[in-house]
Scaffold this motif. Structure first.
Motif, PDB file in Angstrom:
ATOM      1  N   SER A  61      -7.844  -7.930   1.036  1.00 19.97           N
ATOM      2  CA  SER A  61      -8.589  -6.567   1.686  1.00 19.97           C
ATOM      3  C   SER A  61      -7.037  -5.921   0.636  1.00 19.97           C
ATOM      4  O   SER A  61      -7.179  -4.359   1.272  1.00 19.97           O
ATOM      5  CB  SER A  61      -8.117  -6.367   3.074  1.00 19.97           C
ATOM      6  N   ASP A  76      -7.465   8.339   2.141  1.00 22.70           N
ATOM      7  CA  ASP A  76      -8.047   6.619   2.390  1.00 22.70           C
ATOM      8  C   ASP A  76      -9.681   6.950   2.473  1.00 22.70           C
ATOM      9  O   ASP A  76     -10.093   7.757   3.146  1.00 22.70           O
ATOM     10  CB  ASP A  76      -7.270   5.761   2.979  1.00 22.70           C
ATOM     11  N   CYS A  77     -10.486   5.510   1.873  1.00 27.18           N
ATOM     12  CA  CYS A  77     -11.818   5.396   1.323  1.00 27.18           C
ATOM     13  C   CYS A  77     -11.716   4.164   0.929  1.00 27.18           C
ATOM     14  O   CYS A  77     -11.379   3.768   0.296  1.00 27.18           O
ATOM     15  CB  CYS A  77     -12.073   6.460   1.591  1.00 27.18           C
ATOM     16  N   VAL A  78     -13.031   3.801   1.673  1.00 30.13           N
ATOM     17  CA  VAL A  78     -13.754   2.486   1.130  1.00 30.13           C
ATOM     18  C   VAL A  78     -14.222   2.570   0.493  1.00 30.13           C
ATOM     19  O   VAL A  78     -13.637   1.712  -0.757  1.00 30.13           O
ATOM     20  CB  VAL A  78     -14.793   1.921   2.410  1.00 30.13           C
ATOM     21  N   ASP A  79     -14.181   3.702  -0.517  1.00 29.86           N
ATOM     22  CA  ASP A  79     -14.415   3.585  -2.441  1.00 29.86           C
ATOM     23  C   ASP A  79     -13.427   4.354  -2.565  1.00 29.86           C
ATOM     24  O   ASP A  79     -13.040   5.349  -2.568  1.00 29.86           O
ATOM     25  CB  ASP A  79     -15.822   3.738  -2.970  1.00 29.86           C
ATOM     26  N   ALA A  80     -12.898   4.139  -3.994  1.00 26.32           N
ATOM     27  CA  ALA A  80     -11.649   4.366  -4.990  1.00 26.32           C
ATOM     28  C   ALA A  80     -12.327   6.054  -5.442  1.00 26.32           C
ATOM     29  O   ALA A  80     -11.057   6.816  -4.718  1.00 26.32           O
ATOM     30  CB  ALA A  80     -11.726   3.494  -6.029  1.00 26.32           C
ATOM     31  N   ALA A  81     -12.803   6.605  -5.521  1.00 25.81           N
ATOM     32  CA  ALA A  81     -13.657   7.681  -6.127  1.00 25.81           C
ATOM     33  C   ALA A  81     -13.270   8.618  -4.596  1.00 25.81           C
ATOM     34  O   ALA A  81     -12.980   9.613  -5.136  1.00 25.81           O
ATOM     35  CB  ALA A  81     -14.565   7.588  -6.490  1.00 25.81           C
ATOM     36  N   THR A  82     -14.157   8.727  -4.128  1.00 24.32           N
ATOM     37  CA  THR A  82     -13.725   9.927  -3.445  1.00 24.32           C
ATOM     38  C   THR A  82     -12.911  10.227  -2.636  1.00 24.32           C
ATOM     39  O   THR A  82     -13.160  11.514  -2.474  1.00 24.32           O
ATOM     40  CB  THR A  82     -15.169   8.762  -2.304  1.00 24.32           C
ATOM     41  N   ARG A  87      -4.967   0.109  -2.983  1.00 23.36           N
ATOM     42  CA  ARG A  87      -5.585  -0.535  -1.778  1.00 23.36           C
ATOM     43  C   ARG A  87      -4.925  -1.047  -1.026  1.00 23.36           C
ATOM     44  O   ARG A  87      -3.836  -1.645  -1.228  1.00 23.36           O
ATOM     45  CB  ARG A  87      -6.468  -1.710  -2.420  1.00 23.36           C
ATOM     46  N   ARG A 107      -8.946  -0.179   2.139  1.00 23.08           N
ATOM     47  CA  ARG A 107      -9.427   1.662   2.434  1.00 23.08           C
ATOM     48  C   ARG A 107      -8.504   1.533   0.436  1.00 23.08           C
ATOM     49  O   ARG A 107      -6.854   1.147   0.140  1.00 23.08           O
ATOM     50  CB  ARG A 107      -8.963   2.243   3.272  1.00 23.08           C
ATOM     51  N   HIS A 108      -9.006   2.604  -0.010  1.00 23.41           N
ATOM     52  CA  HIS A 108      -8.356   2.430  -0.920  1.00 23.41           C
ATOM     53  C   HIS A 108      -7.637   3.832  -1.197  1.00 23.41           C
ATOM     54  O   HIS A 108      -7.951   5.134  -0.341  1.00 23.41           O
ATOM     55  CB  HIS A 108      -9.819   2.865  -2.435  1.00 23.41           C
TER      56      HIS A 108
END
Ligand SMILES: [Zn+2]
Ligand SMILES: [Zn+2]
Length: 732
Positions: free
Chosen positions: A448, A643-649, A681, A685-686
């Motif tokens: 994670s 922070d977000c589950v995908d990196a780009a958002t 990460r 979360r990214h």
DNA sequence: AGCACGCCGACT
DNA sequence: GTCGGCGTGCTC
């Protein structure tokens, strides 16, 4: 029309308007004071809110206003000055006002429970008991004595009863006969009494006199004194000046800084009501301490970060001990700095604030140099003990055993043989920070986080130090099934094993968050060590705070290199503070101490500085660097994190934010980023960050609300979180 | 942050 | 047919 403007405990950054409860009379309405609690319907639940204001009208259409359910208090829970502090903090840190008030109130009151009358447990006659004649119950002399007392004085405290030789058993049997009942007796406010202090040296006297002269007005003081120079004595004597004027003192200490040793010193010096507020307190205890502070019954309030919000009936003095300590800055949610807020508080109360440290923060030194703070220095070590000598131990090409060079092991042996104690600092818990396959290069990593797993050998586990992940230690490489799994790096667990094997005649005590689990573990260990027998103390940062070990004459920093290469601009400041603090642990009471730094970089400027410069000289150099780069304290920073589950958002969100901010820029503000966080990460979360660098406070004060307004207005992608951190202490 | 509503998959 | 998964939207 009257509208109640309320701070509701929710993460929404605004007030909420309500109609007064239906049954409230005009007169009652007029008597409502800001700072009281109000029970309100909020969405589909009920919450306890704080009244901020009674307004004539609302911007919300009247038909959308709900009526409050109940007024819970007649008097404000927090004095006006503290309400002002809450509003100021909410604005400055851009944190929702409702949550700020929550931080300032004990849980009991947040839940809506009534304010408890403060008092001492006592007894009084029941109605039936009042009917008894004098000299009743002759057959049980103790009970008769208790009755006689109550007939004379209506209320008698349990303590007084005990002093009169009447046990609780006697009282209980009287209660069973319904002759007496329990009650609380208001405590008459008593003056705090100070006992005579220790003799002061000239520097201490100057500090005490200078600071005491400002009692009754706002002035911030920086008290700079090396370990053992007698800062605490200065605090104690200032507090006694404060008590003599009938005022209360608030003392803030770092998270683990309040050792029983220090507390005992307060208790010995003052015949006064001292309350302690720290995170380990049970709800009820915390509330009673809080209430004692608020009512004025407590003379001295000692607490950690959150105690900066403790209300005081008669504030007279605020002390922030070890003011450079990073635990004063809250690292999540409401990211306030208790040190900075205590200064604001001093302003609001018109009372002096004392920031004490052996290694002041560059911010504080800067303020002192600018003349905003008075600067007092305590250069001498009390009792004539000399400052330790720092030497660096070049370990390039030296064979190391569990991180120890042969030279260091030999030095340790000498010291132990002399009958002294040794303190070893290694800021890495676990057995080894990394596990690798020797055959294929596989590395144990967290699923994670972008981090390696730490090997904990005793538990036979691999653990992530950045999230809760752990797994069993594999016997073979999961990729190539080789059994050649090797560790890299050394943690305290490994160093401990080596010390135990190498120094069999002397005990090794490991001090880290793994080994010091219980509440009293640290206390017990300190007591054991301070019996004075030679021993080895090995630990992480935990060892460098709070407890003092006077018999330590050698301190070794096993891996000074770990402190050397930090991504954070505060890295060097932290290193100088940490090493100076660690070094201060060596040698006391007339015996010179010795400090050894093991390093592969003996020529590194930061290492050289540690060897040849005092902390003050290093700070001066670092301050010049900061000024040249526009970094705090020369400029001011505001960090936005996503922070977000995908990196780009998350990065996209911050990029939009930056574009919008720059469409209408604020002069003196510059945005840097968005960039991935140093550990991109974490917990699945990214994370990204956008930093705002302001040339000064006015620019930052304008930028912070603007950034929040823009962020709130931006469309928020699902699963995206963002936070703002004004004056971040950690750039991660 | 809670706490609902709401609209699609696998259970009785 | 409905129990419940968590996406989305609101809170004076
Ligand atoms: Zn392998
Ligand atoms: Zn992890």
């Amino acid at each position: 029309m009257s509208v109640l403007r309320l701070a509701v405990p929710t993460p929404l950054r605004r007030l909420f308007d309500y109609l007064p409860p239906a049954e409230l009379s005009e007169q009652e309405l007029a008597g409502l004071k800001p700072g009281i609690r109000v029970r309100v319907p909020f969405g589909r639940r009920e919450l306890i809110a704080i009244l901020v204001d009674v307004a004539e009208q609302s911007t919300v259409p009247t038909e959308q206003l709900k009526a409050a359910l109940e007024i819970l208090d007649s008097e404000a829970l927090l004095p006006q000055s503290l309400q002002t502090l809450c509003h100021w903090s909410s604005d400055y840190y851009q944190h929702p006002i409702g949550e700020v008030f929550s931080a300032a109130l004990p849980k009991r009151l947040r839940k809506g429970l009534p304010v408890q009358e403060q008092g001492e447990a006592a007894w009084q006659l029941s109605d039936r008991g009042k009917g008894l004649p004098e000299g009743a119950l002759p057959r049980s002399p103790k009970q008769a004595a208790a009755l006689a007392l109550l007939q004379q004085q209506t209320q008698v405290s349990t303590a007084t009863m005990k002093a009169q030789g009447i046990s609780t058993a006697v009282l209980r049997s009287l209660r069973e006969k319904s002759l007496i009942e329990a009650c609380t007796m208001p405590i008459a406010p008593q003056a705090g009494i100070s006992r005579e202090g220790l003799p002061l040296n000239d520097d201490q006297r100057q500090a005490v006199e200078g600071i005491a002269a400002t009692l009754g007005e706002f002035q911030c003081h920086l008290l700079e004194g090396v370990t053992g120079s007698g800062k605490t004595e200065v605090y104690l004597q200032l507090i006694s000046h404060c008590l003599a004027q009938g005022l209360q003192a608030l003392v803030l200490v770092p998270e683990i800084g309040l050792s029983p040793q220090t507390l005992d010193r307060f208790r010995e010096r003052f015949d006064a009501h001292i309350v302690v507020l720290h995170s380990g307190l049970a709800e009820g205890q915390r509330y009673r301490a809080w209430e004692a502070a608020r009512s004025g019954a407590a003379h001295i309030v000692i607490g950690t970060r959150s105690a900066v919000f403790t209300p005081l009936a008669k504030p007279g003095l605020i002390v922030v001990d070890e003011e450079h300590d990073s635990s004063y800055k809250q690292q999540d949610g409401f990211r306030y700095s208790a040190r900075d807020l205590s200064i604001k508080r001093g302003q609001l109360h018109n009372c002096p604030v004392v920031l004490g440290s052996a290694t002041p923060a560059l911010e504080s030194l800067h303020n002192a140099q600018q003349g905003r703070y008075w600067h007092f220095q305590l250069p001498q070590r009390a009792g004539g003990a000399t400052l330790p000598q720092i030497q660096c131990l070049d370990i390039r090409r030296e064979p190391l055993q569990a991180g120890f060079s042969a030279t260091l092991l030999a030095r340790i042996a000498e010291v132990l043989q002399q009958g002294d104690q040794v303190l070893l600092f290694l800021n890495r818990r676990g057995y080894a920070p990394s596990l690798q396959c020797h055959d294929c290069g596989w590395v144990a990593e967290c699923q994670s986080c972008d981090a390696r797993l730490t090997l904990h050998l005793r538990q036979r586990q691999l653990r992530c130090h950045h999230c809760a992940a752990y797994r069993a230690l594999p016997n073979r490489c999961p990729d190539c099934h080789s059994s050649q799994l090797l560790t890299t790096g050394v943690g305290t667990e490994q160093a401990e094993r080596l010390l135990q094997q190498h120094f069999t005649q002397w005990p090794t005590y490991r001090v880290d968050s793994d080994s010091m689990r219980g509440r009293y573990a640290m206390e017990e260990l300190a007591a054991q060590v301070n019996l004075g027998e030679p021993c080895l103390l090995l630990g992480t940062q935990m060892l460098t705070k709070g407890h003092h070990f006077p018999k330590v004459s050698l301190v070794a920093v096993m891996d000074a290199d770990a402190l050397l290469f930090s991504a954070d601009f505060r890295g060097e400041e932290r290193m100088a503070q940490l090493l100076t603090q660690v070094a201060g642990r060596a040698g006391r009471a007339g015996r010179p101490g010795q400090v050894i730094l093991q390093t592969h970089h003996p020529d590194h400027p930061a290492v050289q500085a540690m060897l040849h410069q005092s902390y003050a000289e290093q700070a001066e150099r670092l301050l010049a660097q900061r000024k040249a780069n526009g970094l705090p304290p020369a400029g001011q920073l505001i960090m936005l994190r996503s922070d977000c589950v995908d990196a780009a958002t998350g990065e996209e969100f911050l990029l939009q934010l930056r574009r919008q901010f720059e469409a209408e820029p604020i002069s003196g503000c510059q945005l840097i980023g968005p960039l991935p966080s140093p550990m991109p990460r974490r917990q699945g979360r990214h994370r990204s960050q956008l930093m705002l660098s302001a040339t000064g406070r006015p620019a930052a004060l304008r930028a912070a609300p603007r950034l929040v307004a823009l962020a709130e207005a931006l469309p928020k992608a699902r699963g995206l979180n963002w936070t703002i951190d004004v004056d971040p202490s950690e750039l991660s």
